[in-house]
Design a protein around this motif. Structure first.
Motif, PDB file in Angstrom:
ATOM      1  N   ALA A  66     -10.853  -8.318 -14.108  1.00 23.22           N
ATOM      2  CA  ALA A  66      -9.557  -7.458 -13.480  1.00 23.22           C
ATOM      3  C   ALA A  66      -8.724  -7.404 -14.658  1.00 23.22           C
ATOM      4  O   ALA A  66      -7.904  -6.426 -14.757  1.00 23.22           O
ATOM      5  N   GLN A 116      -9.454  -7.709   2.327  1.00 22.43           N
ATOM      6  CA  GLN A 116     -10.294  -8.631   1.690  1.00 22.43           C
ATOM      7  C   GLN A 116      -9.984 -10.052   2.065  1.00 22.43           C
ATOM      8  O   GLN A 116     -11.047 -10.941   2.125  1.00 22.43           O
ATOM      9  N   PHE A 136     -15.296  -3.643  -3.369  1.00 24.87           N
ATOM     10  CA  PHE A 136     -14.047  -3.778  -3.563  1.00 24.87           C
ATOM     11  C   PHE A 136     -13.576  -3.507  -5.136  1.00 24.87           C
ATOM     12  O   PHE A 136     -14.590  -3.685  -5.933  1.00 24.87           O
ATOM     13  N   TYR A 190      -7.057   4.100  -3.668  1.00 25.08           N
ATOM     14  CA  TYR A 190      -7.159   2.784  -2.862  1.00 25.08           C
ATOM     15  C   TYR A 190      -5.756   2.263  -2.680  1.00 25.08           C
ATOM     16  O   TYR A 190      -4.923   2.015  -3.612  1.00 25.08           O
ATOM     17  N   ASP A 191      -5.703   1.576  -1.385  1.00 27.34           N
ATOM     18  CA  ASP A 191      -4.441   1.240  -0.917  1.00 27.34           C
ATOM     19  C   ASP A 191      -4.497  -0.158  -1.012  1.00 27.34           C
ATOM     20  O   ASP A 191      -4.903  -0.807  -0.517  1.00 27.34           O
ATOM     21  N   ARG A 192      -3.735  -0.567  -2.342  1.00 19.50           N
ATOM     22  CA  ARG A 192      -3.969  -2.108  -2.555  1.00 19.50           C
ATOM     23  C   ARG A 192      -3.505  -2.920  -1.460  1.00 19.50           C
ATOM     24  O   ARG A 192      -4.206  -3.927  -1.001  1.00 19.50           O
ATOM     25  N   THR A 193      -2.402  -2.835  -0.564  1.00 18.42           N
ATOM     26  CA  THR A 193      -1.678  -3.926   0.346  1.00 18.42           C
ATOM     27  C   THR A 193      -2.724  -3.702   1.610  1.00 18.42           C
ATOM     28  O   THR A 193      -3.408  -4.759   2.057  1.00 18.42           O
ATOM     29  N   TYR A 253      -6.009  -2.871   1.685  1.00 22.91           N
ATOM     30  CA  TYR A 253      -7.039  -3.697   1.320  1.00 22.91           C
ATOM     31  C   TYR A 253      -7.028  -5.017   0.989  1.00 22.91           C
ATOM     32  O   TYR A 253      -8.087  -5.799   1.196  1.00 22.91           O
ATOM     33  N   LEU A 254      -5.856  -5.477   0.604  1.00 23.57           N
ATOM     34  CA  LEU A 254      -5.699  -6.914   0.351  1.00 23.57           C
ATOM     35  C   LEU A 254      -5.856  -7.825   1.740  1.00 23.57           C
ATOM     36  O   LEU A 254      -6.502  -8.687   1.845  1.00 23.57           O
ATOM     37  N   ASN A 314      -4.974 -10.469  -7.959  1.00 20.59           N
ATOM     38  CA  ASN A 314      -4.454 -11.568  -7.295  1.00 20.59           C
ATOM     39  C   ASN A 314      -5.486 -12.088  -6.495  1.00 20.59           C
ATOM     40  O   ASN A 314      -5.581 -13.099  -6.253  1.00 20.59           O
ATOM     41  N   THR A 360      -9.310  -6.724  -8.343  1.00 14.95           N
ATOM     42  CA  THR A 360      -7.903  -6.817  -8.504  1.00 14.95           C
ATOM     43  C   THR A 360      -7.495  -8.319  -8.768  1.00 14.95           C
ATOM     44  O   THR A 360      -8.331  -9.322  -8.571  1.00 14.95           O
TER      45      THR A 360
END
Lengths: 512, 112
Positions: free
Chosen positions: A327, A213, A269, A204-207, A209-210, A274, A272
């Motif tokens: 989360a 999102q 998703f 999961y590539d957080r940045t 997918y942020l 944030n 998370t």
């Protein structure tokens, strides 16, 4: 169970087509066919609610079976959460269809109205049942385009202006959603929600997918009219014919906005912290700003539309608190309580806001005005409208025996237990301001009689409209039963389990 | 990578048009521009360098095919876009008949 799922989309779409064909020869056909279709669908949805429970039913369109555990083709999924929203859509739908029979006679081309109404219902059922993000987009557009046309149905200056504003913002929302879907497909090479979740759990590539999102939150937030994106809602909802206002406010913003946000952010998703804080902040803003914008309104339908923003804020706030707790990975039972409060308020809002728009329509039907300052003394001449609107006003402001009280209580208790004392206090304050605003509505519409006006010319509305309002009023009281143990476990619990358990949804569908 | 960036630039150009233009028809054109940039982006996602049309050859099944799914998505999205544009233009024509102008500053019945 399985054979019913595609019927929720097929029947209304076929009905819309039939009404357009036969409307030329028989104008009466549309209104009875629509009521019949919606009655059948409401019966189906109640039946589905009874049988679904914890089991999730999957219908594979075209019979394409998964290959090596990877779903191909379109899936339609009915689980505990979607079946609740399905019930809201079809039950409010049948009452709005009944209500339309006398109400819509003042407009020309009745058959277009019923055809668009069926299309809107079909689109919303499709959004709720879809297990595939692109399919969600397609059905969302079906229901959105028919709602644009229904908002402009009066073709006067106000209606057209509201519809134009709604269409431009709605189109922007659709583009954001499509961009988000394209970016998800680029990375994961799949469109099935459950399958995307499986791909996410491997990496999961957080940045990246942020960004996705935020795009999706912007798009669906625009559809749900959360506060930075709310500008179109008061215009569109107050300009539409009243049964359509009830559908838009009571059902549409939930089915295509809140439902999809909750479904994607919980089941697709990885939750998370944030993004859950962002969602909670948006919910709090909607709740607080919406009610302050509502308080100065004198047009009944505009006042109700701003209260929709505020009440949706409660739902978003409560599910946001649930997301934050998930989360952080602690106290899952408080998270479940917060989500339960949100879902319960979602159901209740459909009942009381639908009823309030029916009341506003009845007042407009009888007196010909929507301005609170011009009406008054209707308590004697319109007893059914008065009684039902009193129930709805007390429900929305959270007065004990009615349903709104229980859902707000659960939300506030969950906020306190989770440690968000300020949010709990704000929820109480907003509820009190809502009460003040609805006391103003009651006082100016039904009491406070202006001097030189004879109340003989204001009559009670025709029977189908009264029937719809009374049923909604009974629902407002009965729905408070959902808060009690026994009923809560059978209806709300399956939906909460699907949402709180991160891998349950995807494993039920892909079978891994 | 430059093609994807150009797509995004086209998207932003359309967004700029929607936000700044005062003419109803120009707003509709800007929306169509944004839509087209998304169609391009979707089509680009499925493209692979040197890929051929995805008709599977039984003799050699592991050729370099382009991804056919985004093409199907683009076709669906184009049809939806057509409906949206037609609806928007119909409302613009009606607005012109009522107000006699395309200027968005003149159309302000709803406030507050």
């Amino acid at each position: 169970m399985n054979p019913l799922i595609p019927l929720f989309v097929m029947i209304p779409l076929a009905g819309a087509f039939l009404i357009m064909i036969t409307g030329r020869f028989a104008v009466w056909f549309g209104r009875y066919l629509t009521t019949l279709i919606l009655t059948v669908l409401a019966a189906f949805s109640i039946f589905s609610l009874a049988v679904t429970g914890e089991n999730t039913a999957v219908y594979k369109v075209g019979g394409w079976e998964p290959l090596n555990g990877i779903p191909i083709g379109i899936h339609m999924v009915m689980d505990g959460f979607s079946v609740i929203v399905l019930c809201i859509i079809n039950i409010v739908g049948v009452l709005a269809a009944l209500y339309s029979i006398p109400y819509i006679k003042r407009y020309t081309s009745e058959n277009y109205y019923y055809s668009l109404f069926c299309l809107m219902i079909g689109g919303m059922n499709g959004v709720v049942l879809s297990g595939d993000i692109f399919n969600i987009f397609v059905f969302l557009e079906v229901s959105a385009i028919s709602s644009y046309a229904l908002v402009a149905f009066g073709v006067e200056k106000n209606e057209l202006e509201a519809s134009f504003k709604y269409q431009v913002l709605g189109a922007l929302a659709s583009f954001l959603i499509l961009l988000g879907i394209a970016l998800i497909y680029w990375k994961t090479k799949t469109l099935n929600i459950a399958d995307i979740r499986e791909v996410f759990s491997t990496g999961y590539d957080r940045t990246y997918y942020l960004f996705v999102q935020i795009l999706l939150l912007g798009g669906f937030g625009l559809k749900a009219a959360m506060i930075p994106f709310h500008a179109w809602l008061p215009d569109a909802h107050s300009s539409a014919p009243s049964p359509i206002s009830a559908m838009l406010s009571g059902v549409f913003i939930k089915a295509v906005g809140i439902y999809v946000i909750i479904r994607l952010f919980f089941n697709m998703f990885i939750v998370t912290e944030n993004i859950s804080i962002l969602i909670t902040v948006m919910g709090t803003l909607s709740m607080a700003v919406g009610v302050f914008l509502a308080i100065g309104q004198w047009d009944i339908k505009r006042l109700l539309a701003y209260h929709s923003i505020s009440q949706m804020g409660y739902v978003i706030l409560s599910t946001g608190i649930g997301m934050i707790l998930i989360a952080r990975g602690k106290s899952p039972e408080i998270a479940a309580l917060a989500i339960a409060g949100g879902l319960f308020h979602l159901v209740n809002h459909a009942a009381f806001k639908g009823l309030l728009f029916f009341n506003a329509g009845a007042i407009e039907y009888s007196t010909g005005t929507r301005d609170l300052q011009e009406m008054g003394g209707l308590a004697g001449s319109m007893p059914a409208t008065h009684a039902t609107s009193f129930i709805a006003s007390m429900s929305i402001s959270g007065i004990p025996p009615f349903n709104g009280f229980f859902s707000k209580l659960i939300i506030i208790i969950a906020a306190i237990m989770a440690g968000f004392y300020l949010l709990a206090a704000l929820a109480v304050v907003v509820s009190i301001i809502t009460l003040a605003s609805f006391l103003k509505f009651q006082r100016y519409a039904f009491y406070n009689k202006p001097e030189n006006k004879d109340d003989k010319k204001n009559k009670e509305v025709p029977l189908p409209m009264v029937f719809s309002m009374v049923i909604m009023g009974i629902l407002c009281i009965l729905l408070s039963l959902l808060a009690f143990p026994g009923i809560r476990e059978t209806i709300l619990e399956p939906a909460i389990n699907i949402l709180t358990d991160p891998l349950k949804y995807s494993s039920l569908i892909t079978g891994s | 990578m430059i093609v994807y960036c150009l797509c995004f630039v086209l998207f932003l150009t359309g967004l700029y048009g929607v936000l700044t233009r005062r003419n109803l028809v120009k707003i509709a054109i800007s929306l169509s521009l944004m839509e087209c940039s998304l169609f391009l982006f979707l089509a680009l996602i499925g493209y692979t360098e040197g890929g051929i049309a995805p008709i599977v050859d039984p003799a050699d099944p592991v050729k370099n095919y382009v991804d056919p799914l985004p093409q199907a998505l683009v076709l669906t999205a184009i049809v939806i876009g057509l409906a949206t544009t037609a609806m928007l233009m119909a409302v613009i024509i009606r607005l012109y008949r009522k107000y006699g102008t395309f200027d968005i500053r003149e159309i302000k019945e709803l406030r507050g």
